[in-house]
Scaffold this motif. Structure first.
Motif, mmCIF file in Angstrom:
data_model
loop_
_atom_site.group_PDB
_atom_site.id
_atom_site.type_symbol
_atom_site.label_atom_id
_atom_site.label_comp_id
_atom_site.label_asym_id
_atom_site.label_seq_id
_atom_site.Cartn_x
_atom_site.Cartn_y
_atom_site.Cartn_z
ATOM 1 N N ARG A 1 0.667 -1.283 -0.407
ATOM 2 C CA ARG A 1 -0.053 0.089 -0.220
ATOM 3 C C ARG A 1 0.537 1.447 0.074
ATOM 4 N NH1 ARG A 1 -2.708 -2.523 -2.119
ATOM 5 N NH2 ARG A 1 -4.803 -3.223 -1.337
ATOM 6 N N HIS A 2 1.847 1.663 0.678
ATOM 7 C CA HIS A 2 3.039 2.625 0.955
ATOM 8 C C HIS A 2 4.256 2.074 1.117
ATOM 9 C CE1 HIS A 2 -1.463 3.888 2.747
ATOM 10 N NE2 HIS A 2 -0.911 4.771 1.827
ATOM 11 N N ILE A 3 4.799 3.217 0.612
ATOM 12 C CA ILE A 3 6.558 3.176 1.146
ATOM 13 C C ILE A 3 6.160 3.963 1.654
ATOM 14 C CG2 ILE A 3 8.584 3.997 -0.087
ATOM 15 C CD1 ILE A 3 7.915 3.163 -2.758
ATOM 16 N N VAL A 4 6.560 4.057 2.825
ATOM 17 C CA VAL A 4 7.153 4.735 4.409
ATOM 18 C C VAL A 4 8.595 5.374 4.505
ATOM 19 C CG1 VAL A 4 6.451 5.139 6.652
ATOM 20 C CG2 VAL A 4 4.700 3.274 5.156
ATOM 21 N N PHE A 5 8.745 6.483 4.621
ATOM 22 C CA PHE A 5 10.266 6.943 4.783
ATOM 23 C C PHE A 5 10.455 7.548 6.311
ATOM 24 C CE2 PHE A 5 8.269 7.830 0.705
ATOM 25 C CZ PHE A 5 9.487 7.985 -0.561
ATOM 26 N N ARG A 6 11.037 7.907 6.525
ATOM 27 C CA ARG A 6 12.001 7.934 8.101
ATOM 28 C C ARG A 6 11.227 9.237 8.625
ATOM 29 N NH1 ARG A 6 18.142 6.426 7.576
ATOM 30 N NH2 ARG A 6 18.153 4.200 7.164
ATOM 31 N N ASN A 7 10.932 10.076 7.480
ATOM 32 C CA ASN A 7 10.421 11.470 8.050
ATOM 33 C C ASN A 7 9.126 11.441 8.542
ATOM 34 O OD1 ASN A 7 9.636 11.067 5.833
ATOM 35 N ND2 ASN A 7 10.572 13.339 4.646
ATOM 36 N N GLY A 8 8.558 10.165 8.167
ATOM 37 C CA GLY A 8 6.764 9.620 8.116
ATOM 38 C C GLY A 8 5.209 9.929 7.484
ATOM 39 N N GLU A 9 6.192 10.612 5.999
ATOM 40 C CA GLU A 9 5.454 10.366 5.185
ATOM 41 C C GLU A 9 5.715 9.031 4.175
ATOM 42 O OE1 GLU A 9 5.819 12.154 0.493
ATOM 43 O OE2 GLU A 9 7.741 13.001 2.007
ATOM 44 N N LYS A 10 3.832 9.218 3.952
ATOM 45 C CA LYS A 10 4.251 7.598 3.248
ATOM 46 C C LYS A 10 3.700 7.812 1.559
ATOM 47 C CE LYS A 10 1.653 5.284 7.367
ATOM 48 N NZ LYS A 10 0.399 4.927 7.758
ATOM 49 N N LEU A 11 4.120 7.342 0.625
ATOM 50 C CA LEU A 11 4.269 7.442 -0.486
ATOM 51 C C LEU A 11 3.819 5.943 -1.473
ATOM 52 C CD1 LEU A 11 4.300 8.841 -3.187
ATOM 53 C CD2 LEU A 11 6.522 7.867 -3.451
ATOM 54 N N ALA A 12 2.114 6.321 -1.483
ATOM 55 C CA ALA A 12 1.222 5.294 -2.360
ATOM 56 C C ALA A 12 1.533 5.006 -3.525
ATOM 57 C CB ALA A 12 -0.654 5.884 -2.460
ATOM 58 N N ARG A 13 1.976 3.119 -3.677
ATOM 59 C CA ARG A 13 2.559 2.146 -4.589
ATOM 60 C C ARG A 13 2.076 0.623 -4.303
ATOM 61 N NH1 ARG A 13 4.466 5.787 -8.022
ATOM 62 N NH2 ARG A 13 3.162 7.685 -6.266
ATOM 63 N N HIS A 14 1.816 0.603 -5.652
ATOM 64 C CA HIS A 14 1.138 -0.376 -6.166
ATOM 65 C C HIS A 14 2.077 -1.335 -5.872
ATOM 66 C CE1 HIS A 14 -2.181 -3.128 -7.023
ATOM 67 N NE2 HIS A 14 -0.833 -3.542 -8.265
ATOM 68 N N ALA A 15 3.524 -1.426 -6.149
ATOM 69 C CA ALA A 15 4.414 -1.901 -7.036
ATOM 70 C C ALA A 15 5.694 -1.264 -6.700
ATOM 71 C CB ALA A 15 4.462 -2.683 -7.556
ATOM 72 N N VAL A 16 6.249 -1.542 -6.160
ATOM 73 C CA VAL A 16 8.133 -1.654 -6.438
ATOM 74 C C VAL A 16 9.023 -2.617 -7.276
ATOM 75 C CG1 VAL A 16 10.352 -1.384 -4.701
ATOM 76 C CG2 VAL A 16 8.178 -0.657 -4.205
ATOM 77 N N PHE A 17 9.514 -1.779 -8.004
ATOM 78 C CA PHE A 17 10.862 -2.780 -9.165
ATOM 79 C C PHE A 17 12.162 -1.937 -8.504
ATOM 80 C CE2 PHE A 17 6.815 -2.636 -11.554
ATOM 81 C CZ PHE A 17 7.812 -3.650 -11.856
ATOM 82 N N LEU A 18 13.283 -3.428 -8.045
ATOM 83 C CA LEU A 18 14.517 -3.322 -8.053
ATOM 84 C C LEU A 18 15.032 -4.587 -8.552
ATOM 85 C CD1 LEU A 18 15.341 -4.600 -4.236
ATOM 86 C CD2 LEU A 18 13.081 -4.990 -5.314
ATOM 87 N N GLN A 19 16.599 -4.699 -8.487
ATOM 88 C CA GLN A 19 17.376 -5.627 -9.109
ATOM 89 C C GLN A 19 18.716 -5.394 -8.688
ATOM 90 O OE1 GLN A 19 18.474 -4.001 -13.309
ATOM 91 N NE2 GLN A 19 16.776 -4.424 -14.262
ATOM 92 N N PRO A 20 18.352 -6.747 -7.641
ATOM 93 C CA PRO A 20 19.143 -6.875 -6.370
ATOM 94 C C PRO A 20 20.361 -7.724 -7.013
ATOM 95 C CG PRO A 20 17.221 -8.540 -6.210
ATOM 96 C CD PRO A 20 16.652 -7.250 -7.432
ATOM 97 N N PRO A 21 21.455 -7.282 -5.979
ATOM 98 C CA PRO A 21 22.303 -8.697 -6.184
ATOM 99 C C PRO A 21 21.786 -10.138 -6.068
ATOM 100 C CG PRO A 21 22.742 -6.988 -3.953
ATOM 101 C CD PRO A 21 21.624 -6.473 -4.640
ATOM 102 N N GLN A 22 22.793 -11.578 -6.897
ATOM 103 C CA GLN A 22 22.551 -12.225 -6.379
ATOM 104 C C GLN A 22 23.934 -12.810 -6.171
ATOM 105 O OE1 GLN A 22 21.200 -12.540 -10.349
ATOM 106 N NE2 GLN A 22 19.029 -12.516 -10.221
ATOM 107 N N HIS A 23 23.600 -14.517 -5.488
ATOM 108 C CA HIS A 23 24.528 -15.378 -5.363
ATOM 109 C C HIS A 23 23.789 -16.537 -6.336
ATOM 110 C CE1 HIS A 23 22.445 -15.289 -1.602
ATOM 111 N NE2 HIS A 23 22.711 -17.160 -1.694
ATOM 112 N N GLN A 24 25.565 -17.462 -6.569
ATOM 113 C CA GLN A 24 25.107 -18.404 -6.828
ATOM 114 C C GLN A 24 24.574 -19.757 -5.612
ATOM 115 O OE1 GLN A 24 25.407 -20.057 -9.982
ATOM 116 N NE2 GLN A 24 25.869 -18.000 -10.423
#
Length: 321
Positions: A229-252
């Motif tokens: 529902r939200h990305i919550v920042f440390r300053n208390g602000e909330k950002l409504a989002r349906h999805a978050v994309f990222l490309q994390p590092p990987q290991h075998q």
């Protein structure tokens, strides 16, 4: 005096092994390779253990003829379709060691009960896959595969025209955000602190109306339905989002390739040549274990390609010219 026909040359008998090929990994790459090798009448053992990388994803997408199938159902079907090929055996087993021998390799594995067994083989195919290293942010792991996504080609259609975010920094985050803008006009980049974005990167993002949030992130918040529902920042602000994309590092997922002395590339993937051969003779690799795009369909194709090479290599070893 009649000239005698010289005796036909016969290759030296191959040292006996339990299997022609042992495949380590029972995902798309491993099962696809087993299918083709079974059709070649090869003696094959497939060893698989643990849940697949996409276990938390609701569906596999962009897999020709199987778009939208559940990951577990795809693998179950793959195993079912091996049934007619009686030379192929699939076991739930974790391979713990692979040792070169005069005849090929000795593979040591632990079965479902934990009891170890050893099987010999002429060739080995590594299809063990990778593991993603998610940021230690509350909510990331819990929403992985649903509200937290890694591949727009896998999930972009399902979240199209909704508020989306990209989590990351630098050039990688910029490229992913620009790609994601294909599916939504409401995209933001959350860098969770200084974003390491160049002036040119910020300009390109701004041109696509992609906002940048450099405020540190506290956590990801899900609704009662378990969806983001939200990305919550440390300053208390909330950002409504349906999805978050990222490309994390990987290991075998397995250290077997390293233990065998197989060459890895700079990103930790197992290096293979155009024939799926690793730097170690007789050891092949396919799927997410190797460099390149990571898709179930691509892994299946790479598994089949490796199987063709392995079968033809075995045939050359068996046959005289």
């Amino acid at each position: 005096m009649s000239r005698q026909t010289p005796p036909r040359h016969r290759p030296a008998a191959q040292p006996p092994t339990d299997y022609d090929v042992i495949i380590v990994g029972a995902g798309s790459a491993g099962l696809s390779a087993a299918l083709l090798l079974g059709r070649c009448l090869r003696r094959v053992l497939v060893c698989g253990s643990g849940a697949p990388r996409n276990v938390t994803s609701p569906a596999v997408h962009a897999f020709f003829s199987r778009d939208g199938v559940k990951p577990a159902d795809l693998l179950e079907l793959g195993q079912e379709q091996l049934t007619p090929y009686t030379t192929v055996q699939v076991r739930t087993a974790r391979v713990t060691a692979i040792r070169p021998t005069a005849a090929g390799f000795a593979v040591v594995a632990a079965g479902e009960t934990g009891r170890s067994f050893t099987a010999t083989t002429r060739k080995v195919l590594l299809a063990t896959g990778v593991e993603d290293e998610l940021p230690p942010l509350p909510g990331m792991r819990e929403l992985w595969g649903r509200g937290v996504l890694h591949c727009p080609y896998c999930h972009g259609w399902e979240v199209r025209d909704t508020p989306l975010a990209v989590y990351g920094r630098g050039r990688q985050a910029t490229g992913l955000a620009l790609l994601i803008s294909r599916w939504s006009k409401d995209v933001v980049v959350c860098t969770d602190g200084p974003g390491s974005l160049t002036v040119n990167a910020r300009r390109r993002l701004r041109q696509q109306k992609i906002r940048v949030y450099e405020e540190p992130v506290s956590h990801l918040e899900a609704g009662r339905d378990g969806q983001l529902r939200h990305i919550v920042f440390r300053n208390g602000e909330k950002l409504a989002r349906h999805a978050v994309f990222l490309q994390p590092p990987q290991h075998q997922r397995s250290a077997l390739a390293q233990e065998l002395g197989c060459r890895l590339n700079s990103k930790g993937a197992v290096w293979v040549d155009k024939h799926a051969q690793t730097s170690q003779p007789g050891v092949y690799a396919a799927g997410d274990t190797t460099p390149g795009a990571q898709k179930a369909l691509i892994a299946a194709a790479e598994g089949m390609q490796a199987a063709i090479v392995i079968n033809e290599t075995l045939t050359r070893e068996e046959c005289t010219r």
